[in-house]
Design a protein around this motif. Structure first.
Motif, short mmCIF file in Angstrom:
data_model
loop_
_atom_site.label_atom_id
_atom_site.label_comp_id
_atom_site.label_asym_id
_atom_site.label_seq_id
_atom_site.Cartn_x
_atom_site.Cartn_y
_atom_site.Cartn_z
N MET A 1 0.84 -1.15 0.00
CA MET A 1 0.00 0.00 0.00
C MET A 1 0.90 1.24 0.00
SD MET A 1 -2.90 1.41 2.71
CE MET A 1 -2.37 0.43 4.03
N ILE A 2 0.54 2.19 -0.83
CA ILE A 2 1.26 3.46 -0.90
C ILE A 2 0.42 4.52 -0.22
CG2 ILE A 2 2.20 5.22 -2.42
CD1 ILE A 2 2.65 3.02 -4.50
N ILE A 3 1.04 5.23 0.69
CA ILE A 3 0.36 6.31 1.39
C ILE A 3 0.93 7.63 0.90
CG2 ILE A 3 -0.09 7.39 3.62
CD1 ILE A 3 0.16 4.59 4.87
N GLU A 4 0.06 8.47 0.39
CA GLU A 4 0.49 9.77 -0.10
C GLU A 4 0.41 10.78 1.04
OE1 GLU A 4 -0.92 13.21 -3.24
OE2 GLU A 4 -1.69 11.18 -3.47
N MET A 5 1.50 11.46 1.27
CA MET A 5 1.54 12.48 2.32
C MET A 5 1.06 13.80 1.73
SD MET A 5 2.61 10.78 4.89
CE MET A 5 3.10 11.96 6.09
N VAL A 6 0.20 14.48 2.46
CA VAL A 6 -0.32 15.77 2.03
C VAL A 6 -0.08 16.77 3.16
CG1 VAL A 6 -2.39 17.05 1.34
CG2 VAL A 6 -2.10 14.67 0.63
N ASP A 7 0.50 17.90 2.81
CA ASP A 7 0.70 18.96 3.80
C ASP A 7 -0.66 19.53 4.17
OD1 ASP A 7 1.31 21.37 5.19
OD2 ASP A 7 3.26 21.43 4.18
N VAL A 8 -0.88 19.72 5.44
CA VAL A 8 -2.18 20.19 5.92
C VAL A 8 -2.56 21.54 5.29
CG1 VAL A 8 -1.32 21.34 8.00
CG2 VAL A 8 -3.63 20.40 7.96
N VAL A 9 -1.60 22.37 4.95
CA VAL A 9 -1.92 23.66 4.34
C VAL A 9 -2.48 23.50 2.93
CG1 VAL A 9 -0.26 24.94 5.74
CG2 VAL A 9 0.43 24.08 3.49
N ASP A 10 -2.30 22.32 2.33
CA ASP A 10 -2.81 22.06 0.99
C ASP A 10 -4.22 21.48 0.99
OD1 ASP A 10 -0.45 22.98 -0.16
OD2 ASP A 10 0.48 20.98 -0.06
N ILE A 11 -4.78 21.25 2.17
CA ILE A 11 -6.13 20.70 2.27
C ILE A 11 -7.11 21.87 2.33
CG2 ILE A 11 -7.73 19.31 3.65
CD1 ILE A 11 -5.22 17.84 4.75
N PRO A 12 -8.02 21.95 1.37
CA PRO A 12 -8.96 23.08 1.39
C PRO A 12 -9.94 22.95 2.55
CG PRO A 12 -9.54 21.56 -0.38
CD PRO A 12 -8.25 21.06 0.23
N PRO A 13 -10.31 24.08 3.14
CA PRO A 13 -11.27 24.02 4.24
C PRO A 13 -12.65 23.62 3.74
CG PRO A 13 -10.81 26.30 3.66
CD PRO A 13 -9.88 25.45 2.85
N LEU A 14 -13.42 23.01 4.61
CA LEU A 14 -14.79 22.65 4.26
C LEU A 14 -15.64 23.92 4.21
CD1 LEU A 14 -15.50 19.61 6.63
CD2 LEU A 14 -14.94 19.54 4.20
N GLU A 15 -16.56 23.95 3.27
CA GLU A 15 -17.56 25.01 3.27
C GLU A 15 -18.55 24.70 4.40
OE1 GLU A 15 -17.55 27.78 1.42
OE2 GLU A 15 -15.65 27.12 0.53
N HIS A 16 -19.24 25.72 4.88
CA HIS A 16 -20.14 25.56 6.03
C HIS A 16 -21.22 24.49 5.78
CE1 HIS A 16 -21.91 26.71 9.80
NE2 HIS A 16 -23.05 27.02 9.25
N ASP A 17 -21.83 24.52 4.60
CA ASP A 17 -22.89 23.54 4.32
C ASP A 17 -22.35 22.11 4.36
OD1 ASP A 17 -24.73 25.57 4.08
OD2 ASP A 17 -24.77 25.54 1.88
N GLU A 18 -21.17 21.90 3.79
CA GLU A 18 -20.58 20.56 3.80
C GLU A 18 -20.22 20.15 5.23
OE1 GLU A 18 -16.90 17.89 2.00
OE2 GLU A 18 -17.06 20.00 1.40
N ALA A 19 -19.68 21.09 5.99
CA ALA A 19 -19.34 20.78 7.38
C ALA A 19 -20.58 20.39 8.18
CB ALA A 19 -18.64 21.98 8.02
#
Length: 132
Positions: A1-19
């Protein structure tokens, strides 16, 4: 299994409705878990030092109550602020402790029923809050 590392700053915030849609799912899942607890489960230890399952459920109910009612949120904040100052602890720790203390005398059945009663209002309160 390959795990891709993602920097937290690259994760877009959730919009309020989705949250809030995810919060609704979370409340449903939480209620399912609480409903599935057996009598002996309530006194089991947790990863929260010094808290058993009943304490964690009481704390979650306390947050539901705060989310459901701005006046209750204000009351909790005021009590927690005083306690934090008096005891030299974080306000968040004082507030979570307040949740546990105020529900300590409740039975598992009472906690479960209250969570079911308050979940919808808690979600509505969170949905009505500003998106920030």
């Amino acid at each position: 299994m390959i795990i891709e590392m993602v920097d937290v700053v690259d994760i877009p915030p959730l919009e309020h409705d989705e949250a809030m849609a995810r919060a609704a799912i979370g409340y449903d899942r939480l209620l399912d878990v609480v409903d599935s607890l057996l009598p002996d489960d309530w006194s089991e230890g947790t990863d929260c030092t010094g808290w058993d399952v009943k304490d964690v459920v009481a704390h979650l109910l306390g947050w539901m109550e705060a989310n459901a009612d701005p006046a209750e949120a204000g009351r909790q904040l005021a009590v927690a602020s005083r306690t934090a100052q008096e005891q030299g602890i974080l306000r968040l720790d004082a507030q979570t402790g307040l949740h546990v203390r105020e529900h300590a005398h409740w039975s598992p059945a009472e906690l479960t029923a209250a969570m079911h009663e308050r979940a919808g209002r808690a979600l509505a309160g969170r949905t009505a809050a500003p998106a920030e």
